[in-house]
Structure formats: C-alpha cells, structure tokens
Design a protein around this motif. Structure first.
Motif, short mmCIF file in Angstrom:
data_model
loop_
_atom_site.label_atom_id
_atom_site.label_comp_id
_atom_site.label_asym_id
_atom_site.label_seq_id
_atom_site.Cartn_x
_atom_site.Cartn_y
_atom_site.Cartn_z
N PHE A 1 54.86 -51.64 -25.90
CA PHE A 1 55.68 -52.85 -25.80
C PHE A 1 57.15 -52.53 -25.46
O PHE A 1 57.52 -51.36 -25.35
CB PHE A 1 55.48 -53.68 -27.07
N HIS B 1 42.73 -59.07 -36.93
CA HIS B 1 43.07 -59.01 -35.50
C HIS B 1 42.94 -57.61 -34.89
O HIS B 1 43.05 -57.45 -33.67
CB HIS B 1 44.48 -59.56 -35.28
N TYR B 2 42.72 -56.62 -35.72
CA TYR B 2 42.62 -55.24 -35.23
C TYR B 2 41.36 -54.58 -35.77
O TYR B 2 40.94 -54.91 -36.86
CB TYR B 2 43.85 -54.43 -35.65
N PHE C 1 40.59 -59.60 -28.58
CA PHE C 1 41.43 -59.95 -27.43
C PHE C 1 40.72 -59.47 -26.17
O PHE C 1 40.24 -58.33 -26.14
CB PHE C 1 42.79 -59.27 -27.56
N THR D 1 51.01 -60.50 -33.29
CA THR D 1 49.92 -59.55 -33.46
C THR D 1 49.49 -59.03 -32.08
O THR D 1 48.43 -59.37 -31.57
CB THR D 1 48.69 -60.22 -34.13
N PRO D 2 50.32 -58.22 -31.49
CA PRO D 2 50.07 -57.82 -30.10
C PRO D 2 48.88 -56.89 -29.97
O PRO D 2 48.71 -56.02 -30.82
CB PRO D 2 51.35 -57.10 -29.71
N PRO D 3 48.08 -57.00 -28.91
CA PRO D 3 48.13 -58.09 -27.93
C PRO D 3 47.38 -59.30 -28.45
O PRO D 3 46.36 -59.17 -29.11
CB PRO D 3 47.38 -57.48 -26.75
N SER D 4 47.89 -60.49 -28.15
CA SER D 4 47.21 -61.71 -28.56
C SER D 4 47.55 -62.82 -27.58
O SER D 4 48.33 -62.63 -26.64
CB SER D 4 47.62 -62.12 -29.97
N GLU D 5 47.00 -64.01 -27.84
CA GLU D 5 47.30 -65.17 -27.00
C GLU D 5 48.30 -66.10 -27.70
O GLU D 5 48.60 -67.18 -27.21
CB GLU D 5 46.01 -65.96 -26.70
N THR D 6 48.77 -65.70 -28.87
CA THR D 6 49.63 -66.55 -29.69
C THR D 6 51.09 -66.15 -29.56
O THR D 6 51.59 -65.37 -30.37
CB THR D 6 49.23 -66.40 -31.18
#
Lengths: 265, 265, 265
Positions: free
Chosen positions: A156, A239-240, A246, B166-171
């Motif tokens: 990032f 999320h991980y 994703f 919360t990368p990567p995400s759509e939010t």
C-alpha cells in the motif's frame, strides 16, 4: 515525430505527435503511443498496449555515460500494458502481460515482473528485483534493489523496502515477501527481512524481523499481535487470509479462491 | 505545436513550442502555456493562468482504454491558476480560482477543489475527493479516494490519507477533515477517521480514531495529549487555533481573523 | 528543436530532438542534451554533462508570474553532471562538479550544492539550502527550506526535513547536519534540530532534539541509545563511524580514510 527505419510497428498502431522511436523497437498491433513518448533502442512492446504521454521506455543504464552510446539492454513488455504518463522503464527488464502503472513511475534495470501486476503513481523500483503475478503496489512505494516479492502480494501507499543493514555498506540484503502477504500504508521493511505467506503488516509499522505466515505485525519496531484469522472487519466478519474474501481482478473472481485453486490443480 | 480548430484561445495568450491543444478547449485571456504542454479535449482554463512545461490537462480516465477514444470528461480550472511543470489533472474535475500547485502533481478524476487552494510538489490526489477553500497541501501528500477536506486546512509534507479499513476490500471509507485543522509532516490517517475543527495532528502520528475539535494528537497510535490552546511557541506564546495568530495569504491578512469574520457576518 | 542565437554550445555537444535552449545559455564541451530538454535563460552547464530527457534547467522563480517574464536568476552547474530524466532545477542555484541525480528530482531556488553530490529519484529540495561535498541523498528525500547539510552526509529514502516549529507560522528554523552523519530511511527531523558529526539516526525515527556527535538515535520521539562505535554489523564487526569502514566513491577509496586525511593535511 521520429521513427527509426528498423522499427517494426504493428497494424493499427496509433502514434501521436512528438514521439521518438529508435532502432530495433517492436510495437505490437493495436497499441497507442501518446504524445512525446521516447522509446529507445531494443524495446519490445506487446499488442494492445498504451504508453502514456512523455513516458520513456528502454531508459539508459549507467554504462551509457562512459561514451554516450546506448549498449544492448533490451526491455520486453507483454500485451495489454497500460503505462500512464511520465513512466520511465529501464533496459534489461522483462515485464509480463496486463501490466499497468500510474503516473511518473520509475522501474530500473534487471527487474523481472510477472503477469497482471500494477505499480501505482510515483512508484520507484530500484532494480534487480523480482515481482510475481497479480502483485499490486499502490502509490509511491519504494522497493530497494534485490527485493523478491511473490504472487498476489499487496503493498500500500508509501511503503519502503530497504536493503542495507549498516548503511553505507557493500552488504545489500534484499527483502523476501511470500505470496498473498499484505503490507499496509507507510510501513518500512528492514534489510533481509522475510515476510511469510498471508501475513498482514499494519500501517506505519517498522518491520525489523522475519514475520511468519499468517501473522499480523504492527508498531515500531513491529511485533506480532495475532493471527490474521482473528482480524475482524467493521461488521465483525473474518477478512483474512484475504484471498478467501476478496476477488476483484483476481483469477478466482466470481468463483471463489477455493474453487479456482481446485480447478487449477 | 498543434492547436485544434475548435479551441477557443483568449486574447494575449502565450503558447510556447511543442504544445498540443485538442478540441473544445477554452483558454482564458492572458494565460501562458509553456513548452510541451498537452491539453486534451473539453478543458476550460481561466484567465491569467500559467501551465508549466510538460503538464497534461484533461488526462484520460480509465474508459479511454476500452477503445482508445476519449469520452466526455470535462475539466474546469478557474482564473489565475499556477500549475508548475509536470502537473497531470484528469477530466471530470472542477478547480476554483487562484489554484496553485508544485511540480509533478497528479489529481485524478471527480475531484472538486475550491478557491485559493495549493497542492505541493509530487502531490497525489487519487480522485473522488473534495477540498474546500484556502486549503494547503505541502509536498508529496497522498490523499486516498473519497476524502473530504474542509476550508483553511493545512496538510504538511508526506502525509498519507488511507481509505480501506481491511485491505484489500470493497469497503472504502474516506477521511473527513474539518475547517482549520492542521496535520503535520509524515502523519498517516486511517480510513474513516474524522478530524475536528482546529485540531492539530503532530508529526509522524498514526491517527486511528476520530480527533475532536481543538485537540492535539501525537504518536503511533495517536493519542490526544492536550488542547491546542495549551501549545506554546518558542517564545512561550499561544499559537493555536492558528487562525488567530497567522494571516499570510489568508482573507483576514492585515486585519485579523476576528475582524474578518465579523465583517463577513 | 530551438536554440537561441546567443547560446554558446561547446564542441562535441549532442543535442537531441525537441530540445529548447534559450538566451545566454552556455553548454560545456562534450555534453549530451537528451530529447525534449528545456534549458531556460542564463544557465551554465559544465563539460561532459548529461541532461536526461524532459528535464528543465533554470526553472522560473515565483517572480516570473507577475508579468510572464523570466528575471535574471542564473543557474550554474559544474562539469560531469549526470541529470536523469525529468529533473527540474531552478535559477539562482550553484551546483558543483560531478553532481548526479535520479529521475524526477526538483531543486528549488537559492540552493548551493558542493562537488560530488547525488540526489535520488523524486528528491525534493525546497530551496535556500546548503549541501556540502560528497553528500548523498537517496530516493524521495524532502529537504525543507533553510537546511544546512555538511560534507559526506548520507540521507536514505523517504527522509523528511521539516522547518516550521508551529505550523503554519512565519518562524522557519532550518536543520543543521554535520559531516559524516547518516540518517536512515523514513526518518523525520524536526525544525531547528542539529545532528552532530558521525551521528547515526535509525530508520523511522522522529528526531525532536539535537543529537550529539557519534550518537545513535532511534524511535518516535528519537532517543539516544548508544555510541556509533558500539554498533556491530552482522559479522560482529564495528562499522561506524562509517568513514573508517566504507570507501566506495569517496576520495579515500583504496587508501583508507586515515591515510587520506593525513595526506590532505
């Protein structure tokens, strides 16, 4: 506009004003070369590519300066490249298909980049690096020489990869990042560090030691605080590892990582 | 040099060598277009503006690349703009009067910028952002998509605004900065954070939570340490809220903030 | 290509397509001016120099914008300069011999730079600065106005030098760095700080106070943790003061610092 007679320009190529194309350049069918682009000798660009205004491809290596002549340092870029304006890519690089980059990116010599990679605006890849497939660098990432970055890695904005443990010295130690790792904004990684598969490095971390697979590390110096499976999003959901949650732009888009990896095996 | 027949060039405009001006461009009276500038279709530039060498105005959005044709994405820039060399501004942006920027700035699509704003060298505004009036970004500031920055905000060198919790995400969650806030060099602001009016974020902070009006926050993670009224300068004098102690380039220059705000009401 | 009649072009100079050379420019013998370079009025460039594509030398100061005329602000660059593509250097600067820089560097007005100095890609020197001899700035270093950097100083990627103790204010206080100091990647130095001879600032430090000679400082805020002589490399060997252990590109290369300094005295 000045196009060398030895250049091979494919069918349906658009070349705008002020473009320079030197000897032994090959440009694939359907590509678009915008205003003021310089393509030096021995550059091969794939089909349906876009080269943004004022970009320079096949930039001189240091040996140019001994006698002001360009030596043989080919640059090969695959199909469907999208190079935004002001990009500079040196000779002796190989870049796969579907590469895209932001504005004012610099990629130095002897760098190998896989397919479906992107590099954000102001990215600075110092050379002698490896980047796998589907790896994404956001804006203004600095990658020191000798870094090896795997597949599906996210880096990032403003992340820095160093390489000299006792600067200045002659002992450069590149960083190794395994597949699916995610390094958040403004983190710095110290020389020789190995970041494991699926690891998550928080924003503003200073990573001074190896981080094992699936670990979350934060702070300066970074310390491991949990497993990525313990991280919840704002709705309290896991999320991980992100590859299960994703899929935009990924080869498993629409089918899920698990189905894709099964199919692939 | 290549100027489209449909371009409307005002009186007393200077256009130097190598400039490209495409269709439906309007350039206000007295403007100066320096060497090698590219002004793509549908750009309107106000009076008495300066466009530095090799800048690109009306840069292509992503939809250009589907068929290599520029869609209708107008860029409107007000009067008295001072765009230094190497600036890239996309279509679908609206920028007010008296805008100035440093070298090699990138401003992406759907960004609205008020009057009297400046963006420093290497600034990277990722698009879909709002900046109020009299807001100043110093060198190499990164503003992620969906940020909303108020009026009279100061953002110092190498500040980063993120947007994905919360990368990567759509939010994506943009950052909101209220009027008169001041964010010092190298700070990073986490997604969705709200920084209050007159707040002061110290250098190298990592702002992970909302900061209330008039609060000073420092450190990683940033914590609130005092009210801005408690900060003293090197002479032991109060300096914040800065609007009462600083006026250069501000609408209250020479009369003081209090008199100006009374007059205005 | 456009070369003013008053320009003095030395013997054996190569000038590529699209170059602009304005009045009262002097270019030394054997220099190479690459595609699309702009050399404005009153620039003197030494012998055997290289100016990379799309660089701008003698960039306008702010006073240009009062009436769109360039005032008398000479730029003098010594022999053997190597300016990579996209470099912008303002008028009223003096730069010594053997200067080299990366891509997309910006050096603003009233900056004096000694001999054998290098500035990395994306470097941003804000003006009114002094850099001694043999000083090296790596990529994306930001040097605020009024900084004074000595000889043989190393500054690594993404270092930031600030200058306003209570931003925004009218009280700028430059940083002073003594000879042989080494400032590692991503550090920030606060306004008015003095960094002593041979000092070593670790990566990601926030230097808020003066650091004495030979001290090692790390952290945010940076605190002194030891003498540089106590730092060991990965083989357990002393490595600092680095001038006794590193010589590439230095005037003591091959003979050692001690022998060189004796010879010099």
């Amino acid at each position: 506009m000045s196009i060398a007679k030895t250049a091979l320009i494919g069918e349906g190529v658009t070349i705008r004003e002020g473009v320079i194309i030197e000897d032994n350049v090959i440009i694939g069918d359907g590509s678009y070369i915008d205003y003021g682009v310089v393509i030096r000798e021995n550059v091969t660009l794939g089909k349906n590519s876009f080269v943004g205004a004022q970009s320079i491809l096949g930039e001189f290596l240091f040996d140019f300066h001994s006698d002001n002549t360009n030596k043989n340092h080919p640059l090969i870029i695959g199909d469907n490249a999208l190079l935004r304006s002001g990009t500079v890519i040196y000779g002796d690089c190989v870049i796969g298909d579907n590469f895209s980059c932001g504005h004012k990116v610099t990629i130095r010599e002897c760098t190998n980049i896989g397919n479906n990679v992107s590099v954000g605006t102001l990215g600075d890849i110092q050379g002698r690096c490896e980047l796998g497939n589907y790896t994404r660098l956001h804006s203004n990432v600095f990658i020191g020489e000798h870094s090896k970055i795997g597949n599906f890695v996210w880096i990032f904005p403003h992340v820095v990869f160093t390489n000299d443990p006792t600067p200045p010295s002659e002992t450069l130690k590149g960083i190794v990042v395994d597949d699916f790792a995610c390094i958040c904004a403004r983190s710095l990684v110290m020389p020789g560090v190995h970041i494991g598969k699926d690891a998550l490095i928080g924003a503003c971390a200073n990573v001074t030691r190896d981080i094992e697979a699936e670990m979350v590390a934060i702070g300066n110096p970074a310390r491991v605080v949990k497993n990525v499976r313990e991280v919840k999003d704002e709705n309290g959901q896991t999320h991980y590892p992100w590859r299960y949650y994703f899929d935009r732009g990924m080869p498993w888009q629409g089918i899920g990582y698990e189905n894709w990896i099964k199919k692939d095996m």
